[in-house]
Motif scaffolding. Structure first.
Motif, PDB file in Angstrom:
ATOM      1  N   VAL A 208      13.215-118.377  -1.836  1.00 41.98           N
ATOM      2  CA  VAL A 208      13.089-116.929  -1.915  1.00 41.98           C
ATOM      3  C   VAL A 208      13.209-116.509  -3.378  1.00 41.98           C
ATOM      4  O   VAL A 208      14.260-116.687  -3.991  1.00 41.98           O
ATOM      5  CB  VAL A 208      14.176-116.213  -1.085  1.00 41.98           C
ATOM      6  CG1 VAL A 208      14.014-114.696  -1.190  1.00 41.98           C
ATOM      7  CG2 VAL A 208      14.131-116.662   0.372  1.00 41.98           C
ATOM      8  N   ARG A 209      12.127-115.964  -3.926  1.00 50.60           N
ATOM      9  CA  ARG A 209      12.160-115.401  -5.275  1.00 50.60           C
ATOM     10  C   ARG A 209      12.245-113.887  -5.148  1.00 50.60           C
ATOM     11  O   ARG A 209      11.361-113.251  -4.573  1.00 50.60           O
ATOM     12  CB  ARG A 209      10.895-115.776  -6.055  1.00 50.60           C
ATOM     13  CG  ARG A 209      10.881-117.198  -6.577  1.00 50.60           C
ATOM     14  CD  ARG A 209       9.590-117.472  -7.357  1.00 50.60           C
ATOM     15  NE  ARG A 209       9.658-118.718  -8.104  1.00 50.60           N
ATOM     16  CZ  ARG A 209       9.412-119.911  -7.586  1.00 50.60           C
ATOM     17  NH1 ARG A 209       9.077-120.012  -6.295  1.00 50.60           N
ATOM     18  NH2 ARG A 209       9.500-121.006  -8.334  1.00 50.60           N
ATOM     19  N   THR A 210      13.314-113.324  -5.642  1.00 49.44           N
ATOM     20  CA  THR A 210      13.510-111.881  -5.570  1.00 49.44           C
ATOM     21  C   THR A 210      14.335-111.472  -6.790  1.00 49.44           C
ATOM     22  O   THR A 210      15.098-112.290  -7.324  1.00 49.44           O
ATOM     23  CB  THR A 210      14.178-111.496  -4.233  1.00 49.44           C
ATOM     24  OG1 THR A 210      14.013-110.102  -3.979  1.00 49.44           O
ATOM     25  CG2 THR A 210      15.648-111.880  -4.195  1.00 49.44           C
ATOM     26  N   PRO A 211      14.200-110.241  -7.287  1.00 57.08           N
ATOM     27  CA  PRO A 211      14.809-109.912  -8.583  1.00 57.08           C
ATOM     28  C   PRO A 211      16.321-110.067  -8.647  1.00 57.08           C
ATOM     29  O   PRO A 211      16.854-110.615  -9.625  1.00 57.08           O
ATOM     30  CB  PRO A 211      14.381-108.455  -8.799  1.00 57.08           C
ATOM     31  CG  PRO A 211      13.116-108.312  -8.026  1.00 57.08           C
ATOM     32  CD  PRO A 211      13.290-109.182  -6.824  1.00 57.08           C
ATOM     33  N   SER A 231      17.630-119.553  -3.284  1.00 51.63           N
ATOM     34  CA  SER A 231      17.419-118.203  -3.807  1.00 51.63           C
ATOM     35  C   SER A 231      17.240-118.280  -5.309  1.00 51.63           C
ATOM     36  O   SER A 231      18.075-118.863  -6.023  1.00 51.63           O
ATOM     37  CB  SER A 231      18.614-117.303  -3.471  1.00 51.63           C
ATOM     38  OG  SER A 231      18.832-117.264  -2.073  1.00 51.63           O
ATOM     39  N   ILE A 232      16.135-117.703  -5.786  1.00 48.73           N
ATOM     40  CA  ILE A 232      15.824-117.688  -7.211  1.00 48.73           C
ATOM     41  C   ILE A 232      15.757-116.233  -7.650  1.00 48.73           C
ATOM     42  O   ILE A 232      14.896-115.473  -7.197  1.00 48.73           O
ATOM     43  CB  ILE A 232      14.491-118.406  -7.499  1.00 48.73           C
ATOM     44  CG1 ILE A 232      14.610-119.892  -7.141  1.00 48.73           C
ATOM     45  CG2 ILE A 232      14.082-118.234  -8.960  1.00 48.73           C
ATOM     46  CD1 ILE A 232      13.333-120.692  -7.373  1.00 48.73           C
ATOM     47  N   TYR A 233      16.694-115.850  -8.516  1.00 48.78           N
ATOM     48  CA  TYR A 233      16.769-114.474  -9.003  1.00 48.78           C
ATOM     49  C   TYR A 233      16.313-114.414 -10.458  1.00 48.78           C
ATOM     50  O   TYR A 233      16.296-115.436 -11.161  1.00 48.78           O
ATOM     51  CB  TYR A 233      18.203-113.946  -8.886  1.00 48.78           C
ATOM     52  CG  TYR A 233      18.789-114.072  -7.492  1.00 48.78           C
ATOM     53  CD1 TYR A 233      18.260-113.356  -6.422  1.00 48.78           C
ATOM     54  CD2 TYR A 233      19.873-114.920  -7.247  1.00 48.78           C
ATOM     55  CE1 TYR A 233      18.791-113.477  -5.143  1.00 48.78           C
ATOM     56  CE2 TYR A 233      20.420-115.048  -5.971  1.00 48.78           C
ATOM     57  CZ  TYR A 233      19.871-114.317  -4.924  1.00 48.78           C
ATOM     58  OH  TYR A 233      20.401-114.445  -3.662  1.00 48.78           O
ATOM     59  N   ASP A 234      15.956-113.223 -10.900  1.00 44.69           N
ATOM     60  CA  ASP A 234      15.564-113.046 -12.293  1.00 44.69           C
ATOM     61  C   ASP A 234      16.646-113.572 -13.225  1.00 44.69           C
ATOM     62  O   ASP A 234      17.845-113.520 -12.910  1.00 44.69           O
ATOM     63  CB  ASP A 234      15.306-111.560 -12.589  1.00 44.69           C
ATOM     64  CG  ASP A 234      14.014-111.051 -11.953  1.00 44.69           C
ATOM     65  OD1 ASP A 234      13.279-111.871 -11.376  1.00 44.69           O
ATOM     66  OD2 ASP A 234      13.766-109.828 -12.031  1.00 44.69           O
ATOM     67  N   GLY A 235      16.231-114.047 -14.395  1.00 47.32           N
ATOM     68  CA  GLY A 235      17.186-114.552 -15.373  1.00 47.32           C
ATOM     69  C   GLY A 235      17.659-115.958 -15.072  1.00 47.32           C
ATOM     70  O   GLY A 235      18.742-116.360 -15.526  1.00 47.32           O
ATOM     71  N   PHE A 312      25.524-117.089 -12.097  1.00 49.81           N
ATOM     72  CA  PHE A 312      25.348-117.301 -13.534  1.00 49.81           C
ATOM     73  C   PHE A 312      23.940-117.798 -13.862  1.00 49.81           C
ATOM     74  O   PHE A 312      23.272-118.428 -13.051  1.00 49.81           O
ATOM     75  CB  PHE A 312      26.386-118.298 -14.043  1.00 49.81           C
ATOM     76  CG  PHE A 312      27.802-117.842 -13.840  1.00 49.81           C
ATOM     77  CD1 PHE A 312      28.379-116.933 -14.705  1.00 49.81           C
ATOM     78  CD2 PHE A 312      28.548-118.299 -12.761  1.00 49.81           C
ATOM     79  CE1 PHE A 312      29.684-116.496 -14.520  1.00 49.81           C
ATOM     80  CE2 PHE A 312      29.850-117.878 -12.561  1.00 49.81           C
ATOM     81  CZ  PHE A 312      30.421-116.971 -13.439  1.00 49.81           C
ATOM     82  N   ALA A 313      23.526-117.511 -15.097  1.00 50.77           N
ATOM     83  CA  ALA A 313      22.212-117.945 -15.568  1.00 50.77           C
ATOM     84  C   ALA A 313      22.238-119.419 -15.928  1.00 50.77           C
ATOM     85  O   ALA A 313      23.162-119.917 -16.571  1.00 50.77           O
ATOM     86  CB  ALA A 313      21.799-117.118 -16.783  1.00 50.77           C
ATOM     87  N   SER A 314      21.182-120.121 -15.510  1.00 42.18           N
ATOM     88  CA  SER A 314      21.024-121.539 -15.806  1.00 42.18           C
ATOM     89  C   SER A 314      20.058-121.710 -16.970  1.00 42.18           C
ATOM     90  O   SER A 314      19.220-120.848 -17.240  1.00 42.18           O
ATOM     91  CB  SER A 314      20.486-122.261 -14.566  1.00 42.18           C
ATOM     92  OG  SER A 314      20.086-123.573 -14.867  1.00 42.18           O
ATOM     93  N   SER A 315      20.147-122.848 -17.624  1.00 45.59           N
ATOM     94  CA  SER A 315      19.176-123.168 -18.675  1.00 45.59           C
ATOM     95  C   SER A 315      17.934-123.846 -18.102  1.00 45.59           C
ATOM     96  O   SER A 315      16.950-124.061 -18.813  1.00 45.59           O
ATOM     97  CB  SER A 315      19.826-124.096 -19.716  1.00 45.59           C
ATOM     98  OG  SER A 315      20.126-125.364 -19.131  1.00 45.59           O
TER      99      SER A 315
END
Length: 357
Positions: A208-211, A231-235, A312-315
């Motif tokens: 699921v890609r959602t902001p 789940s893949i979120y922005d950033g 948290f944001a991943s690299s």
């Protein structure tokens, strides 16, 4: 037949039906827990579903016991207990109660729009009143109480009030509306062009890609039939979760066994440049998460909605992350076939080299 709700600790003081739990000495178990001794004819995806099946088969051995209990409070278990106490009303509203139990446990509401909306109102009412008057799910240990003891107060408060909301949800609008509106807004996002779903049915995965992080009732809504959600979120913010559908014994369809996530976590940590580390929960947890962790989440934090915890944001770029997840499960499931009624021993063995489905 007239039943009485009793605390779990008193189940051996009289013949007792155990709902959404299991216990030695029960007259009858109606539960979807893995390995629970629910009669084969009464097996269902939810424990409430097993209760409703039993109400259609009044000659079921053990169903004549005068008492009913559960060792915890949640939507599915509550609906099952309530249905035994109000059988005529439960059978009149069977489709709604089945949807309510499914939404409560699996965060899925796959049914007619009007019924699904009513089920969401009921679940939001149960959630709001539970948190406002008592403690949140999995919160009993923080009160230094055992769940099977503390939940009695919840049952005693909700049992006499639920029929009113079932027949007229407007009477509980003040309680259910805030969460209901939050979920409705999130569902709008899920249905919009801002969200994209990619399905890998051969491994039971939906990406699921959602902001932004969303409430589970919206996030998992379109994932019916899948058991793993990435789940893949922005950033470049990510969470991977095994749904509760693979903790229980599903009756409606076969599933693949959960795989331990330590190997995937190690692979991601080898690529990760962010200060956080990829952590994972064990496969016997009700809803294991793989995520970048700043601190260890308590069980109640993991059960809470994704928009209520830090992510948290991943690299790692999102396409690289997605492919790592897909390849991990493809490798792990290469020699396995979906089926029903895995035991925990079989699930543990399935991840070992040379295992065969």
């Amino acid at each position: 037949m007239s039943y009485q709700f009793v605390p779990f600790a008193r189940l051996r003081q009289q013949p007792t039906i155990v709902v959404d739990s299991t216990a030695n000495g029960a007259a009858l178990v109606l539960a979807h827990w893995r390995g629970a001794p629910t009669p084969a004819a009464l097996r269902d995806d939810t424990s409430a579903g097993s209760v409703l099946r039993a109400l259609h088969q009044p000659g079921t051995p053990g169903l004549q016991a005068p008492a009913v209990t559960a060792n915890h409070f949640d939507v599915d278990g509550f609906v099952g207990v309530w249905s035994l106490l109000h059988p005529a009303l439960a059978l009149r509203h069977e489709a709604l109660l089945r949807l309510t139990a499914r939404l409560g446990d699996f965060r899925e509401a796959d049914g007619p729009a009007a019924l699904a909306d009513h089920a969401l109102q009921l679940v939001c009412w149960l959630n709001a009143e539970e948190k406002g008057r008592f403690y949140p799910p999995f919160g009993a240990p923080r009160l230094r109480r055992r769940e099977d003891e503390a939940c009695v107060e919840k049952f005693e408060w909700f049992l006499p009030r639920f029929a009113d909301l079932l027949q007229n949800p407007e009477r509980g609008r003040a309680a259910w509306e805030p969460e209901y509106e939050r979920v409705q807004r999130a569902m709008t996002v899920m249905r919009s062009s801002a969200t994209r779903l990619t399905r890998y049915p051969e491994i039971g995965l939906v990406v699921v890609r959602t902001p932004e992080p969303l409430p589970y009732y919206a996030l998992f809504g379109p994932t019916t039939g899948a058991d793993i959600v990435l789940s893949i979120y922005d950033g470049q913010r990510y969470e991977l979760e095994y749904k509760y559908t693979t903790w229980v014994d599903l009756e409606s369809r076969p599933t693949l066994p959960r795989l331990p996530l330590n190997g995937l976590a190690a692979e991601l940590n080898a690529r990760e440049a962010a200060p956080q580390r990829w952590t994972f929960d064990g496969i016997t947890d009700t809803g294991p998460l793989l995520r970048l962790a700043g601190h260890t989440l308590r069980k109640e934090e993991r059960y809470a909605d994704p928009d209520q915890r830090p992510i948290f944001a991943s690299s790692i770029p999102e396409n690289e992350l997605e492919q790592a997840v897909v390849q991990f499960f493809r490798r792990g499931y290469a020699a396995l076939q979906p089926r029903r009624y895995w035991t925990w021993a079989e699930i543990r063995a399935a991840s070992q080299p040379g295992s065969v489905g």
